[in-house]
Write an enzyme that holds these catalytic residues in place. Sequence first.
Site, PDB file in Angstrom:
ATOM      1  N   LYS A  22      45.987  38.137  42.122  1.00  0.00           N
ATOM      2  CA  LYS A  22      45.319  37.349  43.167  1.00  0.00           C
ATOM      3  C   LYS A  22      45.878  35.933  43.205  1.00  0.00           C
ATOM      4  O   LYS A  22      46.183  35.394  44.282  1.00  0.00           O
ATOM      5  CB  LYS A  22      43.814  37.296  42.895  1.00  0.00           C
ATOM      6  CG  LYS A  22      43.045  36.489  43.939  1.00  0.00           C
ATOM      7  CD  LYS A  22      41.672  36.068  43.472  1.00  0.00           C
ATOM      8  CE  LYS A  22      41.743  34.854  42.574  1.00  0.00           C
ATOM      9  NZ  LYS A  22      40.476  34.086  42.504  1.00  0.00           N
ATOM     10  N   ASN A  23      46.033  35.312  42.034  1.00  0.00           N
ATOM     11  CA  ASN A  23      46.453  33.912  41.988  1.00  0.00           C
ATOM     12  C   ASN A  23      47.929  33.716  42.301  1.00  0.00           C
ATOM     13  O   ASN A  23      48.402  32.578  42.366  1.00  0.00           O
ATOM     14  CB  ASN A  23      46.112  33.307  40.624  1.00  0.00           C
ATOM     15  CG  ASN A  23      44.624  33.114  40.439  1.00  0.00           C
ATOM     16  OD1 ASN A  23      43.866  33.059  41.406  1.00  0.00           O
ATOM     17  ND2 ASN A  23      44.175  33.029  39.200  1.00  0.00           N
ATOM     18  N   ARG A  93      38.508  28.240  46.946  1.00  0.00           N
ATOM     19  CA  ARG A  93      39.201  26.978  46.750  1.00  0.00           C
ATOM     20  C   ARG A  93      40.675  27.050  47.130  1.00  0.00           C
ATOM     21  O   ARG A  93      41.298  26.039  47.437  1.00  0.00           O
ATOM     22  CB  ARG A  93      39.051  26.516  45.298  1.00  0.00           C
ATOM     23  CG  ARG A  93      39.824  27.348  44.298  1.00  0.00           C
ATOM     24  CD  ARG A  93      39.598  26.876  42.867  1.00  0.00           C
ATOM     25  NE  ARG A  93      40.440  27.589  41.922  1.00  0.00           N
ATOM     26  CZ  ARG A  93      40.145  28.756  41.383  1.00  0.00           C
ATOM     27  NH1 ARG A  93      39.034  29.361  41.731  1.00  0.00           N
ATOM     28  NH2 ARG A  93      40.965  29.336  40.524  1.00  0.00           N
ATOM     29  N   CYS A 117      34.328  29.071  42.824  1.00  0.00           N
ATOM     30  CA  CYS A 117      33.387  29.176  41.710  1.00  0.00           C
ATOM     31  C   CYS A 117      32.910  27.799  41.276  1.00  0.00           C
ATOM     32  O   CYS A 117      33.677  26.828  41.276  1.00  0.00           O
ATOM     33  CB  CYS A 117      34.064  29.869  40.523  1.00  0.00           C
ATOM     34  SG  CYS A 117      34.432  31.609  40.792  1.00  0.00           S
ATOM     35  N   ARG A 122      37.310  20.185  40.688  1.00  0.00           N
ATOM     36  CA  ARG A 122      38.730  20.437  40.909  1.00  0.00           C
ATOM     37  C   ARG A 122      39.147  19.540  42.063  1.00  0.00           C
ATOM     38  O   ARG A 122      39.300  19.989  43.193  1.00  0.00           O
ATOM     39  CB  ARG A 122      38.973  21.905  41.245  1.00  0.00           C
ATOM     40  CG  ARG A 122      38.377  22.848  40.222  1.00  0.00           C
ATOM     41  CD  ARG A 122      38.868  24.235  40.450  1.00  0.00           C
ATOM     42  NE  ARG A 122      37.766  25.166  40.298  1.00  0.00           N
ATOM     43  CZ  ARG A 122      37.917  26.457  40.070  1.00  0.00           C
ATOM     44  NH1 ARG A 122      39.109  26.966  39.990  1.00  0.00           N
ATOM     45  NH2 ARG A 122      36.889  27.241  39.955  1.00  0.00           N
ATOM     46  N   ASP A 306      40.896  31.533  32.146  1.00  0.00           N
ATOM     47  CA  ASP A 306      40.385  32.708  32.856  1.00  0.00           C
ATOM     48  C   ASP A 306      40.147  33.910  31.936  1.00  0.00           C
ATOM     49  O   ASP A 306      39.640  34.937  32.389  1.00  0.00           O
ATOM     50  CB  ASP A 306      41.346  33.112  33.978  1.00  0.00           C
ATOM     51  CG  ASP A 306      41.166  32.270  35.228  1.00  0.00           C
ATOM     52  OD1 ASP A 306      40.241  31.444  35.253  1.00  0.00           O
ATOM     53  OD2 ASP A 306      41.955  32.434  36.182  1.00  0.00           O
ATOM     54  N   VAL A 328      39.590  23.186  29.751  1.00  0.00           N
ATOM     55  CA  VAL A 328      40.131  23.091  31.115  1.00  0.00           C
ATOM     56  C   VAL A 328      39.048  22.753  32.127  1.00  0.00           C
ATOM     57  O   VAL A 328      39.203  21.849  32.948  1.00  0.00           O
ATOM     58  CB  VAL A 328      40.843  24.408  31.497  1.00  0.00           C
ATOM     59  CG1 VAL A 328      41.376  24.347  32.922  1.00  0.00           C
ATOM     60  CG2 VAL A 328      41.981  24.702  30.513  1.00  0.00           C
ATOM     61  N   ARG A 398      35.997  39.157  44.125  1.00  0.00           N
ATOM     62  CA  ARG A 398      37.008  38.166  44.499  1.00  0.00           C
ATOM     63  C   ARG A 398      38.261  38.294  43.644  1.00  0.00           C
ATOM     64  O   ARG A 398      39.324  37.809  44.037  1.00  0.00           O
ATOM     65  CB  ARG A 398      36.441  36.744  44.362  1.00  0.00           C
ATOM     66  CG  ARG A 398      35.379  36.393  45.399  1.00  0.00           C
ATOM     67  CD  ARG A 398      34.886  34.959  45.240  1.00  0.00           C
ATOM     68  NE  ARG A 398      36.016  34.058  45.089  1.00  0.00           N
ATOM     69  CZ  ARG A 398      36.179  33.200  44.077  1.00  0.00           C
ATOM     70  NH1 ARG A 398      35.292  33.156  43.106  1.00  0.00           N
ATOM     71  NH2 ARG A 398      37.226  32.433  44.017  1.00  0.00           N
TER      72      ARG A 398
END
Length: 419
Positions: A22-23, A93, A117, A122, A306, A328, A398
Amino acid sequence: MDRLIVRGNGALDGEVRISGAKNATLPVLAATLLADSPVRVGNVPHLHDVTTTIELLGRMGVEVTLGDRMAVEVDPGTINSFSAPYDLVKTMRASILVLGPLLARHGEAEVSLPGGCAIGSRPVDLHIEGLRAMGAEIEVDNGYIIARAGRLKGARIVLDTVTVTGTENLMMAACLADGETIIENAAREPEVVDLANFLVAMGARIRGAGTDTLRIQGVPSLHGVEYDVLPDRIETGTYLVAGAITRGHVVIRNSCPQTLDAVLQKLREAGAKLRVEDNLIELDMRGRRPQAVDVRTAPYPGFPTDMQAQFMAMNLVAEGVSTIAETVFENRFMHVQEMQRMGAHIRVEGNVAVVTGVDHLNGAPVMATDLRASASLVLAGLVAEGETTVDRIYHIDRGYECIEEKLGQLGASIRRVPG
């Protein structure tokens, strides 16, 4: 609203195939806006955020066609709007990623401040400051970033903090800028490298991907290409933990092991026997209880934030005491309270959670608070006595494609029910 019903069903055993990341998919889809001819993106996962991005491109007038074999064909030449409205991107985002491509290719953009989320701040300041350094005029008004520019100019940009989406946005914008752009303190994540590889395939000139310094020589235009995004390393890690937490045996196919060094090392510390090949990872716990492992999250190549919640789930039933330090995001322990409802022993001190392993967990109704937290609650449910109901699973949709089907292939007792 759908829910997942999970029952402890012993050791998992079987094979699962990993979806595209996904990222990596989201920035690659945004980068198609830079091309002057059609682009075909393959290995695209069927996820809510991907669907939202495709809908966003469609709202801009871009012609998007869903092809076979998880492919998306994008024709950016039909674009007639340069706006990303709040009503569409409020849950995601990554919507901010269209800012750089729109500005570089069309000289204007109006992008809603992003959602996603609720795991911490951020700020998009680094995106805005970097684009201003390249000559853009930007204001933030009524929740929208409004940007204008002629052709962007190359610049030296030093990021105050490591930011994945910031690095990606500025790298995409720099591809069509006049002259050389240097981005220092750049993110090194595999998804950033994948985006750079995609851009290079379209004709961009980028050096240093995977290091903390990127050098981008702007070119007049980028062309269409066919490209497959890389496999999802976080999905891979999640199913490996599913095997470890249940004391089972799983084979992960279509993976990219070299992107998971920190995760694989921690699984070995937990007692897992691993066999790693080019695109395959086999984990075997041989019925043994996991050993508690300490985790400290960090930007890549450190341990990924993650994967923090999933390893906490494993530590809940591991032998020993572990500490998990989250460096993070400042608000990423929201799953702790839900885990405690299942009988977990966790003490939180600032950004550190101290977990004492217990012999067993108890099924309970729990609520997902963010994407990775929802996965960790499913993992805990796999080893809990009785039934665990995970609510608000739109979060999990998601980032995980068909999670109940894939876990079911491994022998898990899990089903989706309508709310």
